[in-house]
Structures are given as structure tokens and as C-alpha cells.
Scaffold this motif. Sequence first.
Motif, PDB file in Angstrom:
ATOM      1  N   GLY A   1       0.797  -1.221   0.000  1.00 31.42           N
ATOM      2  CA  GLY A   1       0.000   0.000   0.000  1.00 31.42           C
ATOM      3  C   GLY A   1       0.826   1.265   0.000  1.00 31.42           C
ATOM      4  N   ILE A   2       1.972   1.254   0.648  1.00 38.13           N
ATOM      5  CA  ILE A   2       2.779   2.478   0.743  1.00 38.13           C
ATOM      6  C   ILE A   2       3.828   2.550  -0.365  1.00 38.13           C
ATOM      7  CG2 ILE A   2       4.416   3.741   2.196  1.00 38.13           C
ATOM      8  CD1 ILE A   2       2.811   2.749   4.608  1.00 38.13           C
ATOM      9  N   LEU A   3       4.552   1.469  -0.594  1.00 40.06           N
ATOM     10  CA  LEU A   3       5.631   1.512  -1.584  1.00 40.06           C
ATOM     11  C   LEU A   3       5.134   1.402  -3.027  1.00 40.06           C
ATOM     12  CD1 LEU A   3       8.483  -0.623   0.019  1.00 40.06           C
ATOM     13  CD2 LEU A   3       8.207   1.846  -0.019  1.00 40.06           C
ATOM     14  N   ARG A   4       4.041   0.661  -3.236  1.00 33.27           N
ATOM     15  CA  ARG A   4       3.532   0.395  -4.586  1.00 33.27           C
ATOM     16  C   ARG A   4       4.667  -0.093  -5.509  1.00 33.27           C
ATOM     17  NH1 ARG A   4      -1.868   0.311  -4.322  1.00 33.27           N
ATOM     18  NH2 ARG A   4      -2.703   2.138  -3.320  1.00 33.27           N
ATOM     19  N   PRO A   5       5.275  -1.251  -5.156  1.00 31.13           N
ATOM     20  CA  PRO A   5       6.402  -1.741  -5.960  1.00 31.13           C
ATOM     21  C   PRO A   5       5.935  -2.186  -7.349  1.00 31.13           C
ATOM     22  CG  PRO A   5       5.769  -3.364  -4.319  1.00 31.13           C
ATOM     23  CD  PRO A   5       4.947  -2.142  -4.064  1.00 31.13           C
ATOM     24  N   PRO A   6       6.851  -2.171  -8.321  1.00 25.92           N
ATOM     25  CA  PRO A   6       6.490  -2.623  -9.668  1.00 25.92           C
ATOM     26  C   PRO A   6       6.131  -4.114  -9.668  1.00 25.92           C
ATOM     27  CG  PRO A   6       8.692  -1.630  -9.642  1.00 25.92           C
ATOM     28  CD  PRO A   6       8.206  -1.675  -8.242  1.00 25.92           C
ATOM     29  N   GLU A   7       5.341  -4.501 -10.657  1.00 25.00           N
ATOM     30  CA  GLU A   7       4.855  -5.884 -10.746  1.00 25.00           C
ATOM     31  C   GLU A   7       6.006  -6.884 -10.857  1.00 25.00           C
ATOM     32  OE1 GLU A   7       2.496  -7.806 -14.232  1.00 25.00           O
ATOM     33  OE2 GLU A   7       1.068  -6.657 -13.001  1.00 25.00           O
ATOM     34  N   LYS A   8       7.042  -6.536 -11.597  1.00 26.26           N
ATOM     35  CA  LYS A   8       8.187  -7.444 -11.768  1.00 26.26           C
ATOM     36  C   LYS A   8       8.884  -7.709 -10.431  1.00 26.26           C
ATOM     37  CE  LYS A   8       9.225  -6.334 -16.553  1.00 26.26           C
ATOM     38  NZ  LYS A   8      10.191  -5.767 -17.484  1.00 26.26           N
ATOM     39  N   LEU A   9       8.981  -6.675  -9.613  1.00 24.98           N
ATOM     40  CA  LEU A   9       9.609  -6.836  -8.301  1.00 24.98           C
ATOM     41  C   LEU A   9       8.768  -7.738  -7.399  1.00 24.98           C
ATOM     42  CD1 LEU A   9      11.902  -6.040  -6.380  1.00 24.98           C
ATOM     43  CD2 LEU A   9      10.555  -4.046  -5.725  1.00 24.98           C
ATOM     44  N   ILE A  10       7.451  -7.582  -7.472  1.00 26.40           N
ATOM     45  CA  ILE A  10       6.562  -8.436  -6.678  1.00 26.40           C
ATOM     46  C   ILE A  10       6.715  -9.892  -7.091  1.00 26.40           C
ATOM     47  CG2 ILE A  10       4.143  -8.993  -6.204  1.00 26.40           C
ATOM     48  CD1 ILE A  10       3.570  -5.995  -6.389  1.00 26.40           C
ATOM     49  N   PHE A  11       6.763 -10.150  -8.414  1.00 24.64           N
ATOM     50  CA  PHE A  11       6.930 -11.518  -8.882  1.00 24.64           C
ATOM     51  C   PHE A  11       8.289 -12.091  -8.479  1.00 24.64           C
ATOM     52  CE2 PHE A  11       3.654 -10.533 -12.310  1.00 24.64           C
ATOM     53  CZ  PHE A  11       2.672 -11.271 -11.659  1.00 24.64           C
ATOM     54  N   ALA A  12       9.328 -11.279  -8.513  1.00 25.47           N
ATOM     55  CA  ALA A  12      10.662 -11.750  -8.111  1.00 25.47           C
ATOM     56  C   ALA A  12      10.679 -12.113  -6.624  1.00 25.47           C
ATOM     57  CB  ALA A  12      11.698 -10.669  -8.411  1.00 25.47           C
ATOM     58  N   ILE A  13      10.077 -11.268  -5.793  1.00 22.45           N
ATOM     59  CA  ILE A  13      10.037 -11.537  -4.352  1.00 22.45           C
ATOM     60  C   ILE A  13       9.168 -12.760  -4.066  1.00 22.45           C
ATOM     61  CG2 ILE A  13       9.232 -10.633  -2.134  1.00 22.45           C
ATOM     62  CD1 ILE A  13      10.147  -7.860  -3.126  1.00 22.45           C
ATOM     63  N   ALA A  14       8.011 -12.854  -4.748  1.00 24.56           N
ATOM     64  CA  ALA A  14       7.130 -14.017  -4.543  1.00 24.56           C
ATOM     65  C   ALA A  14       7.827 -15.310  -4.961  1.00 24.56           C
ATOM     66  CB  ALA A  14       5.835 -13.839  -5.327  1.00 24.56           C
ATOM     67  N   GLY A  15       8.574 -15.273  -6.049  1.00 29.59           N
ATOM     68  CA  GLY A  15       9.327 -16.460  -6.475  1.00 29.59           C
ATOM     69  C   GLY A  15      10.386 -16.850  -5.465  1.00 29.59           C
ATOM     70  N   SER A  16      11.066 -15.855  -4.916  1.00 26.54           N
ATOM     71  CA  SER A  16      12.093 -16.130  -3.903  1.00 26.54           C
ATOM     72  C   SER A  16      11.474 -16.729  -2.643  1.00 26.54           C
ATOM     73  CB  SER A  16      12.840 -14.844  -3.541  1.00 26.54           C
ATOM     74  OG  SER A  16      13.481 -14.322  -4.669  1.00 26.54           O
ATOM     75  N   ILE A  17      10.331 -16.189  -2.247  1.00 28.29           N
ATOM     76  CA  ILE A  17       9.641 -16.722  -1.065  1.00 28.29           C
ATOM     77  C   ILE A  17       9.178 -18.144  -1.327  1.00 28.29           C
ATOM     78  CG2 ILE A  17       7.554 -16.479   0.351  1.00 28.29           C
ATOM     79  CD1 ILE A  17       7.949 -13.439   0.149  1.00 28.29           C
ATOM     80  N   ALA A  18       8.664 -18.413  -2.531  1.00 30.52           N
ATOM     81  CA  ALA A  18       8.207 -19.767  -2.870  1.00 30.52           C
ATOM     82  C   ALA A  18       9.357 -20.771  -2.809  1.00 30.52           C
ATOM     83  CB  ALA A  18       7.560 -19.772  -4.250  1.00 30.52           C
ATOM     84  N   VAL A  19      10.520 -20.382  -3.302  1.00 28.84           N
ATOM     85  CA  VAL A  19      11.684 -21.271  -3.249  1.00 28.84           C
ATOM     86  C   VAL A  19      12.096 -21.504  -1.791  1.00 28.84           C
ATOM     87  CG1 VAL A  19      14.145 -21.433  -3.792  1.00 28.84           C
ATOM     88  CG2 VAL A  19      12.532 -20.736  -5.548  1.00 28.84           C
ATOM     89  N   ALA A  20      12.110 -20.440  -0.987  1.00 31.38           N
ATOM     90  CA  ALA A  20      12.505 -20.574   0.426  1.00 31.38           C
ATOM     91  C   ALA A  20      11.536 -21.466   1.182  1.00 31.38           C
ATOM     92  CB  ALA A  20      12.581 -19.192   1.079  1.00 31.38           C
ATOM     93  N   VAL A  21      10.230 -21.282   0.965  1.00 34.08           N
ATOM     94  CA  VAL A  21       9.234 -22.121   1.643  1.00 34.08           C
ATOM     95  C   VAL A  21       9.352 -23.566   1.169  1.00 34.08           C
ATOM     96  CG1 VAL A  21       6.748 -22.542   1.862  1.00 34.08           C
ATOM     97  CG2 VAL A  21       7.645 -20.245   2.154  1.00 34.08           C
ATOM     98  N   GLY A  22       9.575 -23.750  -0.130  1.00 31.83           N
ATOM     99  CA  GLY A  22       9.753 -25.107  -0.661  1.00 31.83           C
ATOM    100  C   GLY A  22      10.937 -25.822  -0.030  1.00 31.83           C
TER     101      GLY A  22
END
Length: 165
Positions: free
Chosen positions: A78-99
Motif C-alpha cells: 500500500g505504501i511503496l507500490r512496488p512494480p509488478e516485476k519486483l513483486i513476482f521476483a520476491i514471490a518467487g524467492s519466497i516460494a523457493v525458500a518455503v519449498g
Amino acid sequence: METKDLEKVIELANLFEFKKILWMALAFLLLFFLAKKLNQFFQSMISKMPSNRLLLLQLITVANFCLYIFGSFAIIYGILRPPEKLIFAIAGSIAVAVGLALKDLVSSIIAGVVLLFDRPFQVGDRVAFEGVYGEIQKIGLRAVRLNTLDDNLVTIPNSKFLTVS
């Protein structure tokens, strides 16, 4: 440095303006106080319903976890409004870490299914495994529980039964 690269660096720097960081700090402080009030609410519920104390303590943990995870995501997005590519990169990193974190758990569950169909032992059997001797009390999807001769309960992950040579 090319103009395109310079624009990306400026866009990233704009994400972390002082005003945005200040708003995030205030929002996280509010989130912290909200979690504190939620804990106080559950503690008052525990004093009113002591018979449900264990259930309410578990609910406190789940509620705090959800509040911090979803609240942090809402604040950052809500505050930073990061770009979509950054969100996908972070989500991918989190998915790998959780996996990677859940690798052993999933391995034990798959081994539990194999043990249920293979049935190398049953509840009540006495077995020796990696220096532990005892009677099998429970065979679950994740682990086997052994009651040793000195009446200690030992939990052995199912994945260890499949990796022993």
C-alpha cells in the motif's frame, strides 16, 4: 550506464523516499499495537473461559501470524507500490525458500504413505531403530512414535525409515 538503466535505478530509489519510510514505520508501529490489543483480548477470553485455554492459545498464535504476514504485505504494497516485476521476483524467492523449508516435512509425509502401504511394522511391534528400542505406539503420516523401555516417548520422522540402508 545507459539511460534505461539509470531510469530503473531512479525508479527503485523512488520506492524508498523518506516520507514513504516514515509512513511505513508508523504503520508497522500501529500493527504492533494492534497485535498487542489482540493478545490482550485473547488473554481476557482465557480468563473468562479457562477450559478453552489451550485452544485460545493456539488461536493467539495463528491470529498473530496472520496479522503480521498480511498486515506487513498490505503496508508494504500500500505504501511503496512496488512494480509488478519486483513483486513476482520476491514471490518467487519466497516460494523457493518455503519449498526448501518444507522439503523434510513433505519427505516424511510421502514416506508415511509408503509405510502405510508397505507395512514393515505395526502398532504394538517392538523394534530397534538407530539405537532406540521400544514399542510402536502410533504410525502417523509424518512420524512414528516409539515408547522406549524406560517409558520415554520418541518421535522418529517417517523419512528416516526409508533412508536407512
